[in-house]
Design a protein around this motif. Structure first.
Motif, PDB file in Angstrom:
ATOM      1  N   LEU A  32       2.488  -0.393   2.737  1.00 53.48           N
ATOM      2  CA  LEU A  32       2.144   1.025   2.799  1.00 53.48           C
ATOM      3  C   LEU A  32       0.827   1.213   3.546  1.00 53.48           C
ATOM      4  CD1 LEU A  32       3.036   1.988  -0.859  1.00 53.48           C
ATOM      5  CD2 LEU A  32       4.168   2.842   1.191  1.00 53.48           C
ATOM      6  N   PRO A  33       0.704   2.281   4.327  1.00 51.58           N
ATOM      7  CA  PRO A  33      -0.545   2.548   5.049  1.00 51.58           C
ATOM      8  C   PRO A  33      -1.734   2.597   4.085  1.00 51.58           C
ATOM      9  CG  PRO A  33       1.186   4.051   5.757  1.00 51.58           C
ATOM     10  CD  PRO A  33       1.725   3.301   4.563  1.00 51.58           C
ATOM     11  N   GLY A  34      -2.809   1.919   4.488  1.00 51.54           N
ATOM     12  CA  GLY A  34      -4.015   1.881   3.675  1.00 51.54           C
ATOM     13  C   GLY A  34      -3.982   0.849   2.566  1.00 51.54           C
ATOM     14  N   ARG A  35      -2.896   0.114   2.450  1.00 53.78           N
ATOM     15  CA  ARG A  35      -2.763  -0.891   1.390  1.00 53.78           C
ATOM     16  C   ARG A  35      -2.729  -2.316   1.945  1.00 53.78           C
ATOM     17  NH1 ARG A  35      -2.121   1.658  -3.656  1.00 53.78           N
ATOM     18  NH2 ARG A  35      -2.398   3.845  -3.151  1.00 53.78           N
ATOM     19  N   GLU A  36      -3.111  -2.479   3.194  1.00 54.76           N
ATOM     20  CA  GLU A  36      -3.064  -3.784   3.853  1.00 54.76           C
ATOM     21  C   GLU A  36      -3.886  -4.851   3.147  1.00 54.76           C
ATOM     22  OE1 GLU A  36      -3.789  -0.901   5.368  1.00 54.76           O
ATOM     23  OE2 GLU A  36      -2.118  -0.593   6.747  1.00 54.76           O
ATOM     24  N   ASP A  37      -4.845  -4.424   2.335  1.00 59.23           N
ATOM     25  CA  ASP A  37      -5.687  -5.376   1.600  1.00 59.23           C
ATOM     26  C   ASP A  37      -5.172  -5.620   0.183  1.00 59.23           C
ATOM     27  OD1 ASP A  37      -6.285  -2.983   0.383  1.00 59.23           O
ATOM     28  OD2 ASP A  37      -8.459  -3.189   0.602  1.00 59.23           O
ATOM     29  N   GLY A  38      -4.007  -5.057  -0.129  1.00 55.90           N
ATOM     30  CA  GLY A  38      -3.430  -5.247  -1.452  1.00 55.90           C
ATOM     31  C   GLY A  38      -3.850  -4.214  -2.467  1.00 55.90           C
ATOM     32  N   ALA A  39      -4.849  -3.426  -2.132  1.00 57.89           N
ATOM     33  CA  ALA A  39      -5.329  -2.329  -2.979  1.00 57.89           C
ATOM     34  C   ALA A  39      -5.637  -2.779  -4.407  1.00 57.89           C
ATOM     35  CB  ALA A  39      -4.314  -1.190  -2.981  1.00 57.89           C
ATOM     36  N   GLY A  40      -5.997  -4.030  -4.580  1.00 55.19           N
ATOM     37  CA  GLY A  40      -6.338  -4.530  -5.907  1.00 55.19           C
ATOM     38  C   GLY A  40      -5.155  -4.670  -6.853  1.00 55.19           C
ATOM     39  N   ASP A  41      -3.952  -4.565  -6.321  1.00 53.38           N
ATOM     40  CA  ASP A  41      -2.752  -4.649  -7.158  1.00 53.38           C
ATOM     41  C   ASP A  41      -2.530  -6.108  -7.587  1.00 53.38           C
ATOM     42  OD1 ASP A  41      -0.082  -4.786  -8.169  1.00 53.38           O
ATOM     43  OD2 ASP A  41       0.441  -3.016  -7.002  1.00 53.38           O
ATOM     44  N   PRO A  42      -2.522  -6.376  -8.881  1.00 49.50           N
ATOM     45  CA  PRO A  42      -2.349  -7.755  -9.357  1.00 49.50           C
ATOM     46  C   PRO A  42      -0.952  -8.312  -9.108  1.00 49.50           C
ATOM     47  CG  PRO A  42      -2.312  -6.238 -11.199  1.00 49.50           C
ATOM     48  CD  PRO A  42      -2.675  -5.434  -9.983  1.00 49.50           C
TER      49      PRO A  42
ATOM     50  N   CYS B 295       9.873  -7.311  -2.936  1.00 49.76           N
ATOM     51  CA  CYS B 295       8.440  -7.016  -2.900  1.00 49.76           C
ATOM     52  C   CYS B 295       8.172  -5.578  -3.339  1.00 49.76           C
ATOM     53  CB  CYS B 295       7.868  -7.275  -1.511  1.00 49.76           C
ATOM     54  SG  CYS B 295       8.658  -6.325  -0.190  1.00 49.76           S
ATOM     55  N   ALA B 296       8.995  -4.645  -2.870  1.00 48.20           N
ATOM     56  CA  ALA B 296       8.836  -3.241  -3.240  1.00 48.20           C
ATOM     57  C   ALA B 296       9.110  -3.020  -4.722  1.00 48.20           C
ATOM     58  CB  ALA B 296       9.737  -2.357  -2.391  1.00 48.20           C
ATOM     59  N   LEU B 297       9.976  -3.804  -5.292  1.00 45.61           N
ATOM     60  CA  LEU B 297      10.233  -3.709  -6.731  1.00 45.61           C
ATOM     61  C   LEU B 297       9.070  -4.269  -7.540  1.00 45.61           C
ATOM     62  CD1 LEU B 297      13.999  -4.762  -6.901  1.00 45.61           C
ATOM     63  CD2 LEU B 297      13.039  -2.490  -7.312  1.00 45.61           C
ATOM     64  N   ALA B 298       8.493  -5.370  -7.059  1.00 44.04           N
ATOM     65  CA  ALA B 298       7.401  -6.026  -7.788  1.00 44.04           C
ATOM     66  C   ALA B 298       6.076  -5.277  -7.649  1.00 44.04           C
ATOM     67  CB  ALA B 298       7.232  -7.465  -7.308  1.00 44.04           C
ATOM     68  N   ALA B 299       5.802  -4.731  -6.473  1.00 42.78           N
ATOM     69  CA  ALA B 299       4.521  -4.048  -6.231  1.00 42.78           C
ATOM     70  C   ALA B 299       4.764  -2.774  -5.419  1.00 42.78           C
ATOM     71  CB  ALA B 299       3.552  -4.986  -5.510  1.00 42.78           C
ATOM     72  N   PRO B 300       5.360  -1.756  -6.035  1.00 43.24           N
ATOM     73  CA  PRO B 300       5.704  -0.532  -5.295  1.00 43.24           C
ATOM     74  C   PRO B 300       4.499   0.260  -4.789  1.00 43.24           C
ATOM     75  CG  PRO B 300       6.060  -0.227  -7.650  1.00 43.24           C
ATOM     76  CD  PRO B 300       5.749  -1.685  -7.439  1.00 43.24           C
ATOM     77  N   GLY B 301       3.331  -0.027  -5.292  1.00 39.76           N
ATOM     78  CA  GLY B 301       2.126   0.635  -4.803  1.00 39.76           C
ATOM     79  C   GLY B 301       1.582   0.024  -3.530  1.00 39.76           C
ATOM     80  N   VAL B 302       2.180  -1.095  -3.090  1.00 36.30           N
ATOM     81  CA  VAL B 302       1.713  -1.794  -1.889  1.00 36.30           C
ATOM     82  C   VAL B 302       2.833  -1.932  -0.859  1.00 36.30           C
ATOM     83  CG1 VAL B 302       0.749  -3.964  -1.008  1.00 36.30           C
ATOM     84  CG2 VAL B 302      -0.023  -3.051  -3.204  1.00 36.30           C
ATOM     85  N   PHE B 303       4.044  -2.219  -1.310  1.00 36.94           N
ATOM     86  CA  PHE B 303       5.162  -2.470  -0.398  1.00 36.94           C
ATOM     87  C   PHE B 303       6.197  -1.350  -0.447  1.00 36.94           C
ATOM     88  CE2 PHE B 303       3.566  -6.644  -1.646  1.00 36.94           C
ATOM     89  CZ  PHE B 303       3.406  -7.267  -0.420  1.00 36.94           C
ATOM     90  N   THR B 304       6.866  -1.163   0.676  1.00 37.34           N
ATOM     91  CA  THR B 304       8.005  -0.257   0.761  1.00 37.34           C
ATOM     92  C   THR B 304       8.961  -0.834   1.801  1.00 37.34           C
ATOM     93  OG1 THR B 304       8.668   2.064   0.972  1.00 37.34           O
ATOM     94  CG2 THR B 304       7.023   1.254   2.553  1.00 37.34           C
ATOM     95  N   GLN B 305      10.035  -0.121   2.069  1.00 37.70           N
ATOM     96  CA  GLN B 305      10.965  -0.546   3.109  1.00 37.70           C
ATOM     97  C   GLN B 305      10.987   0.516   4.190  1.00 37.70           C
ATOM     98  OE1 GLN B 305      14.152  -1.587   0.165  1.00 37.70           O
ATOM     99  NE2 GLN B 305      14.423  -3.291   1.588  1.00 37.70           N
ATOM    100  N   ASP B 306      11.025   0.070   5.448  1.00 38.58           N
ATOM    101  CA  ASP B 306      11.035   1.010   6.563  1.00 38.58           C
ATOM    102  C   ASP B 306      12.434   1.590   6.764  1.00 38.58           C
ATOM    103  OD1 ASP B 306      12.511  -0.931   7.986  1.00 38.58           O
ATOM    104  OD2 ASP B 306      10.794  -1.584   9.166  1.00 38.58           O
ATOM    105  N   ASP B 307      12.607   2.403   7.777  1.00 36.53           N
ATOM    106  CA  ASP B 307      13.885   3.071   8.033  1.00 36.53           C
ATOM    107  C   ASP B 307      15.019   2.092   8.318  1.00 36.53           C
ATOM    108  OD1 ASP B 307      12.687   5.517   7.635  1.00 36.53           O
ATOM    109  OD2 ASP B 307      12.344   5.886   9.769  1.00 36.53           O
TER     110      ASP B 307
END
Length: 62
Positions: A35-45, A16-28
């Motif tokens: 990512l914080p503030g991206r819970e709605d997908g931030a319009g990322d296609p 997921c982080a590879l496909a949409a790095p502006g929305v997903f990341t990996q925790d510790d």
């Protein structure tokens, strides 16, 4: 759009982080998270593609 990650299913593959790095990341611990503030997908296609790329279907997008 709303994104849910089932932490009990996630294996930390990171697709997921590879496909949409502006929305997903990996925790510790290496598990996927939104990512914080991206819970709605931030319009990322690529959000839906990121969910499809998850090898264990831990991500749902509604």
């Amino acid at each position: 759009m709303h994104i849910d990650i089932d932490k009990s299913v996630c294996i930390g593959a990171g697709q997921c982080a590879l496909a949409a790095p502006g929305v997903f990341t990996q925790d510790d611990d290496g598990y996927s998270t939104v990512l914080p503030g991206r819970e709605d997908g931030a319009g990322d296609p690529m959000v839906r593609e990121a969910a499809r790329a998850c090898p264990v279907s831990a991500i749902s997008v509604t």
